[in-house]
Design an enzyme around this catalytic site. Structure first.
Site, PDB file in Angstrom:
ATOM      1  N   SER A  23     -37.968 -12.664 -15.159  1.00  0.00           N
ATOM      2  CA  SER A  23     -37.874 -14.364 -15.343  1.00  0.00           C
ATOM      3  C   SER A  23     -36.811 -14.610 -16.795  1.00  0.00           C
ATOM      4  O   SER A  23     -36.972 -14.238 -17.397  1.00  0.00           O
ATOM      5  CB  SER A  23     -38.951 -15.404 -14.388  1.00  0.00           C
ATOM      6  OG  SER A  23     -38.755 -16.645 -15.188  1.00  0.00           O
ATOM      7  N   TYR A  32     -47.993 -17.836 -16.783  1.00  0.00           N
ATOM      8  CA  TYR A  32     -46.916 -17.085 -15.986  1.00  0.00           C
ATOM      9  C   TYR A  32     -45.864 -16.029 -17.307  1.00  0.00           C
ATOM     10  O   TYR A  32     -45.449 -14.967 -16.561  1.00  0.00           O
ATOM     11  CB  TYR A  32     -46.016 -18.496 -15.376  1.00  0.00           C
ATOM     12  CG  TYR A  32     -44.686 -17.272 -14.547  1.00  0.00           C
ATOM     13  CD1 TYR A  32     -45.194 -16.450 -13.466  1.00  0.00           C
ATOM     14  CD2 TYR A  32     -43.672 -17.526 -14.670  1.00  0.00           C
ATOM     15  CE1 TYR A  32     -44.208 -16.254 -12.677  1.00  0.00           C
ATOM     16  CE2 TYR A  32     -42.871 -17.050 -14.029  1.00  0.00           C
ATOM     17  CZ  TYR A  32     -42.463 -16.548 -12.911  1.00  0.00           C
ATOM     18  OH  TYR A  32     -41.443 -15.891 -12.467  1.00  0.00           O
TER      19      TYR A  32
END
Length: 233
Positions: A135, A149
């Protein structure tokens, strides 16, 4: 040469499902890791090229069992695409030990186990490919609520580089694909952006397909994709 074979985790929906369909349409055989295996509608024209496996990323034995089952079905493994993941939108201060452990287990340990389980087969092909869905949160911390995250996705990027180093002499190439917002259920739960302004899963699937088709001499360590303008991406 027999057709190429890809294992794809998180294949039930979103990026994993789009990537599986893209490879299938290009002639690949695909082994789909799903919590609840269901034959996709797009595969009904040639179900012999599709293998379903009940994959649970938290099960420490699942990777070995899946790799053995897929090898038994197709005789080889040429690519691994690890797209299963979760996000718990909490700061590192707010998140509990149990929640952080769960996110690291699914986002980091599970793809590492999959790579290890497929390693021998990937090396045997001479041009094995691993795609880890990281990501842009693995490249920068965009917000406080993305902090925990991001910790897990920074680890995914590190894992990708470690696998690339470990397998380079065997022809194994590993790429960390780092998207921003993608029009999936996960993005919808954390952003009020309209889905049509996000990167589409089908476009990310095209990127992954391109990366695994590149020759050994065109190794890509990281590939960033963004739907919005940022200073660095």
């Amino acid at each position: 040469m027999s057709r190429k074979v890809a294992l794809i985790s998180g294949a039930s929906r979103g990026i994993g499902a789009a990537t599986a369909q893209s490879l299938f349409n290009a002639g690949w055989a695909v082994s789909l890791g799903m919590r609840q295996p269901v034959m996709p509608g797009w595969a009904e024209t040639d179900t012999d090229r599709v293998h379903l496996f009940p994959y649970d990323a938290t099960d420490k034995n699942a990777a070995d069992n899946w790799a053995k089952a897929a090898s038994g079905q197709f005789g080889q493994i040429d690519a691994l695409i690890a797209s299963a993941g979760i996000m718990i939108p909490k700061t590192p201060v707010e998140i509990s030990d149990a929640e952080m452990t769960e996110m690291l287990e699914i986002n980091v340990h599970a793809p590492r186990r999959l790579a290890a389980a497929c390693w021998e087969a990937l090396g045997a092909s001479g041009r094995g490919r691993i795609i880890l869905l990281a990501s842009l949160s693995g490249k920068r911390v965009k917000s406080a609520m993305a902090g925990s995250y991001s910790m897990s996705k920074f680890a995914v990027v590190g894992l990708s580089h470690a696998l690339r180093q470990a397998g380079f002499d065997q022809g194994i190439r590993c790429t960390a694909v780092c998207p921003g917002f993608v029009a999936t259920d996960m993005a919808a739960s954390i952003s009020d952006r309209a889905p049509n302004t996000m990167t589409q899963p089908e476009d990310l699937a095209r990127v992954m397909h391109m990366l695994i088709d590149l020759p050994n001499e065109a190794s890509v360590a990281e590939f960033a994709v963004n739907c919005q303008l940022e200073e660095r991406y």
